[in-house]
Design a protein around this motif. Structure first.
Motif, PDB file in Angstrom:
ATOM      1  N   GLY A 386       0.785  -1.225   0.000  1.00  0.00           N
ATOM      2  CA  GLY A 386       0.000   0.000   0.000  1.00  0.00           C
ATOM      3  C   GLY A 386       0.819   1.278   0.000  1.00  0.00           C
ATOM      4  O   GLY A 386       0.255   2.375   0.106  1.00  0.00           O
ATOM      5  N   PHE A 387       2.131   1.168  -0.161  1.00  0.00           N
ATOM      6  CA  PHE A 387       2.974   2.354  -0.206  1.00  0.00           C
ATOM      7  C   PHE A 387       2.964   2.973  -1.612  1.00  0.00           C
ATOM      8  O   PHE A 387       2.892   2.257  -2.617  1.00  0.00           O
ATOM      9  CB  PHE A 387       4.423   2.018   0.158  1.00  0.00           C
ATOM     10  N   THR A 388       3.067   4.269  -1.657  1.00  0.00           N
ATOM     11  CA  THR A 388       3.333   4.980  -2.909  1.00  0.00           C
ATOM     12  C   THR A 388       4.848   5.069  -3.060  1.00  0.00           C
ATOM     13  O   THR A 388       5.548   5.443  -2.111  1.00  0.00           O
ATOM     14  CB  THR A 388       2.740   6.396  -2.876  1.00  0.00           C
ATOM     15  N   VAL A 389       5.341   4.696  -4.215  1.00  0.00           N
ATOM     16  CA  VAL A 389       6.789   4.635  -4.418  1.00  0.00           C
ATOM     17  C   VAL A 389       7.214   5.631  -5.487  1.00  0.00           C
ATOM     18  O   VAL A 389       6.650   5.656  -6.590  1.00  0.00           O
ATOM     19  CB  VAL A 389       7.244   3.220  -4.830  1.00  0.00           C
ATOM     20  N   ASP A 390       8.202   6.442  -5.153  1.00  0.00           N
ATOM     21  CA  ASP A 390       8.830   7.365  -6.106  1.00  0.00           C
ATOM     22  C   ASP A 390      10.251   6.873  -6.339  1.00  0.00           C
ATOM     23  O   ASP A 390      11.161   7.158  -5.564  1.00  0.00           O
ATOM     24  CB  ASP A 390       8.824   8.781  -5.526  1.00  0.00           C
ATOM     25  N   LEU A 391      10.439   6.077  -7.407  1.00  0.00           N
ATOM     26  CA  LEU A 391      11.742   5.497  -7.716  1.00  0.00           C
ATOM     27  C   LEU A 391      12.522   6.489  -8.571  1.00  0.00           C
ATOM     28  O   LEU A 391      12.146   6.755  -9.714  1.00  0.00           O
ATOM     29  CB  LEU A 391      11.563   4.167  -8.443  1.00  0.00           C
ATOM     30  N   GLN A 392      13.592   7.040  -8.020  1.00  0.00           N
ATOM     31  CA  GLN A 392      14.385   8.059  -8.706  1.00  0.00           C
ATOM     32  C   GLN A 392      15.690   7.437  -9.184  1.00  0.00           C
ATOM     33  O   GLN A 392      16.561   7.103  -8.382  1.00  0.00           O
ATOM     34  CB  GLN A 392      14.656   9.226  -7.766  1.00  0.00           C
TER      35      GLN A 392
END
Length: 508
Positions: A386-392
């Motif tokens: 349920g996490f929002t992931v911002d993969l940079q």
């Protein structure tokens, strides 16, 4: 004896016959690296890439031999330590010249060590225990401590956040003149093209045989060029074709392809080290230890390692910071906290910790392809929780810059070789990106570093590992072997976690 055996078995610095062969002088080698180093000042960076390049330019008072014991480099001998463990008297080698032609004296060493304490993360770590650094005479330096500090010699020996010795008049916070005492000196740097090092003709090697990073450093080559090749697949193809004499950090799946090449052969470091996910404990979402535990709960370390390294010939799931063949190995804290792979349970834990959909900002780079593959798997498990992931995904130089800013990230992905002294692990220092700085950290780390009895230190290390699992400043993912490639014409290069090219020569 167990400690000595562990270092012999578990590192890649065991001597091979290669450096004993007759070596020819002359020639230029090209070394393909994973990218452009963010700086050539090894005091101010913990990036392995910086250490690999700059260890040829700059030197430290001590280094490590093939058994990972501290051995003198610019110092004449190991430090004379007072009975109370608070005074280190260091005799310096004489006749050592800097690349600008000046002679090294205790004045340069004192100024350099003061700069190290001021600017370097590991220097700050040692600085908390240092009372004074002074010259006894032109060839003697005296370090006085507030209390005994067992890792000091190892910190002075490490080439990462390194206590390099530079001229006393070149001590600006931002280095612009790269003047060292090393066997090679900087001639030219063209950003994103190459770093050109040439032989320093006034270099004074130690006498005797070469011994890991220690002993004699021979200058057979005229020139070493470090060339950034950020794309891993490009590095593989360049290695197979023989475009470079040495190619660092290759995907393990390239091993068979390298073996079939007539120009190049694979070089395996077994075991090399471990990948880590480092948390930002100072700011943002992961400042909350309960959130860090929720993230850890969601992840499958084994799936990440399998994605990154393929077959188990190249990796092993292991939550112990040190593998079992190291005396430092301990199970403390591992049970129930490693390789949990429970996204559903992690969602519940995160909700209790106050998670409200904020993105987890993960910094990674494709220059180390295994970092990126682990990040992809981690992102999927975190989404299931349920996490929002911002993969940079950025280049490695950018990553090392961004990780110094508390406002820009929550997790960054890195890796480390197995280090001979646990106090060298960057996350133990509160000034290292991640900024783990709690009463528990201070209590267990100070107890470990101030104890001088080797047996007691092994016991106290278990308390440090337990605190790591309790407070989660980082997550170890597992153990892995590293693959590089070496030209069939290049001799005198032994497997090492930070490859070095003094003693190297070209077969003609």
């Amino acid at each position: 004896m167990r400690m000595k055996l562990a270092f012999l078995v578990a590192t890649a610095l065991v001597a091979t016959p290669s450096y004993l062969l007759a070596q020819e002088k002359g020639g230029v080698i090209n070394v393909a690296t994973i990218g452009e180093p963010p700086t050539l000042d090894p005091m101010t960076s913990t990036a392995d890439l910086v250490g690999i390049v700059t260890q040829h330019i700059f030197e430290t008072l001590y280094t490590f031999d093939k058994k990972w014991a501290v051995t003198p480099l610019l110092a004449e001998s190991l430090p004379d330590v007072s009975a109370d463990g608070k005074t280190y008297t260091i005799k310096l080698r004489t006749g050592i010249k800097f690349h600008d032609g000046s002679d090294m004296t205790s004045e340069d060493v004192v100024a350099s060590l003061n700069r190290w304490v001021k600017l370097a993360s590991r220097g700050k770590q040692a600085g908390a225990f240092i009372l004074s650094i002074a010259a006894g005479d032109p060839a003697t330096v005296v370090i006085k401590l507030k209390q005994p500090y067992a890792p000091l010699a190892s910190l002075l020996a490490f080439n990462n956040s390194a206590a390099i010795i530079i001229p006393a008049e070149k001590q600006a916070d931002t280095m612009t003149d790269f003047i060292g005492t090393g066997p090679y000196m900087l001639k030219e740097r063209k950003a994103d093209q190459y770093i050109q090092l040439v032989r320093f003709n006034d270099y004074k090697p130690r006498s005797g045989d070469s011994d890991g990073y220690g002993g004699a450093r021979h200058q057979y080559l005229d020139e070493i060029r470090f060339v950034p090749v950020p794309d891993a697949n490009t590095r593989v193809e360049a290695a197979v074709s023989g475009q470079y004499d040495y190619v660092d950090s290759l995907p393990v799946e390239s091993y068979d392809k390298l073996k079939s090449s007539t120009a190049t052969q694979p070089l395996v470091l077994k075991p090399f080290g471990y990948p880590v996910f480092v948390f930002n404990t100072a700011a943002g979402l992961t400042k909350n230890v309960a959130m860090r535990k929720a993230i850890r709960q969601a992840l499958s370390m084994e799936d990440m390692m399998a994605a990154a390294f393929g077959g188990t010939d190249f990796y092993a799931p292991d939550g112990n910071i040190y593998p079992r063949n190291f005396a430092w190995s301990t199970n403390a804290g591992v049970a129930g906290n490693y390789n949990i792979a429970d996204p559903e349970g992690a969602a519940t834990t995160a909700k209790k910790a106050g998670y409200n959909g904020e993105p987890i900002r993960i910094l990674t780079s494709r220059q180390y392809e295994f970092h990126y593959k682990m990040a992809q798997v981690a992102a999927e498990y975190l989404k299931l929780a349920g996490f929002t992931v911002d993969l940079q995904v950025v280049d490695w130089a950018t990553l090392t810059q961004r990780r110094t800013d508390k406002a820009l990230w929550d997790i960054y992905i890195s890796h480390s070789p197995f280090l001979p002294e646990p106090a060298l692990i960057g996350s133990l220092s509160p000034s290292s990106p991640g900024w783990w700085d709690t009463p528990e950290r201070k209590s267990v780390v100070d107890a470990f570093t101030t104890e001088v009895d080797p047996k007691k230190r092994i016991e106290l290390w278990a308390n440090v590992q337990q605190a790591m699992y309790d407070e989660v400043p980082f997550m170890k993912i597992g153990d892995f072997n590293a693959v590089s490639a070496i030209s069939t014409k290049l001799k005198g290069v032994d497997p090492a976690p930070w490859p070095y090219f003094w003693n190297a020569s070209i077969k003609k």
